[in-house]
Scaffold this motif. Structure first.
Motif, PDB file in Angstrom:
ATOM      1  N   SER A 140     -66.939  45.783  22.980  1.00  0.00           N
ATOM      2  CA  SER A 140     -68.260  45.906  23.634  1.00  0.00           C
ATOM      3  C   SER A 140     -68.966  44.707  24.112  1.00  0.00           C
ATOM      4  O   SER A 140     -69.852  44.729  24.800  1.00  0.00           O
ATOM      5  N   SER A 141     -68.622  43.452  23.829  1.00  0.00           N
ATOM      6  CA  SER A 141     -69.097  42.357  24.044  1.00  0.00           C
ATOM      7  C   SER A 141     -68.396  41.080  23.365  1.00  0.00           C
ATOM      8  O   SER A 141     -67.393  41.171  22.686  1.00  0.00           O
ATOM      9  N   GLY A 142     -68.837  39.932  23.945  1.00  0.00           N
ATOM     10  CA  GLY A 142     -68.430  38.693  23.145  1.00  0.00           C
ATOM     11  C   GLY A 142     -66.963  38.482  23.739  1.00  0.00           C
ATOM     12  O   GLY A 142     -66.347  38.694  24.749  1.00  0.00           O
ATOM     13  N   VAL A 143     -65.807  38.109  22.515  1.00  0.00           N
ATOM     14  CA  VAL A 143     -64.754  37.721  22.802  1.00  0.00           C
ATOM     15  C   VAL A 143     -63.890  38.979  23.124  1.00  0.00           C
ATOM     16  O   VAL A 143     -62.979  38.806  23.891  1.00  0.00           O
ATOM     17  N   GLY A 144     -64.075  40.243  22.556  1.00  0.00           N
ATOM     18  CA  GLY A 144     -63.374  41.424  22.806  1.00  0.00           C
ATOM     19  C   GLY A 144     -63.576  41.743  24.106  1.00  0.00           C
ATOM     20  O   GLY A 144     -62.735  42.109  24.865  1.00  0.00           O
ATOM     21  N   GLU A 145     -64.949  41.534  24.873  1.00  0.00           N
ATOM     22  CA  GLU A 145     -65.132  41.831  26.336  1.00  0.00           C
ATOM     23  C   GLU A 145     -64.335  40.978  27.114  1.00  0.00           C
ATOM     24  O   GLU A 145     -63.744  41.397  27.987  1.00  0.00           O
ATOM     25  N   ALA A 146     -64.474  39.765  26.840  1.00  0.00           N
ATOM     26  CA  ALA A 146     -63.817  38.767  27.712  1.00  0.00           C
ATOM     27  C   ALA A 146     -62.290  38.789  27.675  1.00  0.00           C
ATOM     28  O   ALA A 146     -61.498  39.016  28.759  1.00  0.00           O
ATOM     29  N   ALA A 147     -61.723  39.360  26.426  1.00  0.00           N
ATOM     30  CA  ALA A 147     -60.052  39.494  26.303  1.00  0.00           C
ATOM     31  C   ALA A 147     -59.895  40.682  27.116  1.00  0.00           C
ATOM     32  O   ALA A 147     -58.973  40.825  27.841  1.00  0.00           O
ATOM     33  N   ALA A 148     -60.748  41.846  27.036  1.00  0.00           N
ATOM     34  CA  ALA A 148     -60.299  43.108  28.010  1.00  0.00           C
ATOM     35  C   ALA A 148     -60.435  42.710  29.335  1.00  0.00           C
ATOM     36  O   ALA A 148     -59.746  43.012  30.241  1.00  0.00           O
ATOM     37  N   ARG A 149     -61.185  41.854  29.684  1.00  0.00           N
ATOM     38  CA  ARG A 149     -61.256  41.434  31.123  1.00  0.00           C
ATOM     39  C   ARG A 149     -60.057  40.684  31.619  1.00  0.00           C
ATOM     40  O   ARG A 149     -59.548  40.926  32.529  1.00  0.00           O
ATOM     41  N   LEU A 150     -59.576  39.702  30.789  1.00  0.00           N
ATOM     42  CA  LEU A 150     -58.582  39.129  30.998  1.00  0.00           C
ATOM     43  C   LEU A 150     -57.092  39.808  30.982  1.00  0.00           C
ATOM     44  O   LEU A 150     -56.337  39.690  31.988  1.00  0.00           O
ATOM     45  N   PHE A 151     -56.983  40.503  30.045  1.00  0.00           N
ATOM     46  CA  PHE A 151     -55.792  41.602  29.974  1.00  0.00           C
ATOM     47  C   PHE A 151     -55.755  42.557  31.093  1.00  0.00           C
ATOM     48  O   PHE A 151     -54.769  42.480  31.901  1.00  0.00           O
TER      49      PHE A 151
END
Length: 84
Positions: free
Chosen positions: A16-27
């Motif tokens: 939902s935010s932070g590192v997890g959101e960034a990882a989702a966008r990259l993957f």
């Protein structure tokens, strides 16, 4: 990210935010099928719509939520390749 992620099924907790959101966008940008997990259902639903992923509201300390996350992922994609 490399093209080897194309078509892979990736579960991302804390999406939902932070590192997890960034990882989702990259993957997602690398062609992976992303499954977004977090307690904030509205945030992951909006991100899933943007990225073409699957949102599964999940509290990772609840065993029933984790089981549902795995079941929904396997039902949708047939497998899990990566867990973040």
């Amino acid at each position: 990210m490399t093209e080897s992620m194309s078509g892979k099924v990736v579960i991302i907790t804390g999406a939902s935010s932070g590192v997890g959101e960034a990882a989702a966008r990259l993957f997602a940008g690398a062609g992976a099928n992303v499954v977004l997990a977090a307690r904030s259902a509205q945030k992951i639903a909006a991100l899933a719509e943007e990225l073409g992923g699957l949102a599964v509201p999940t509290d990772v300390v609840r065993l029933d939520d984790l089981r549902a996350l795995v079941e929904r992922t396997v039902d949708a994609f047939g497998r899990i390749d990566v867990l973040v």
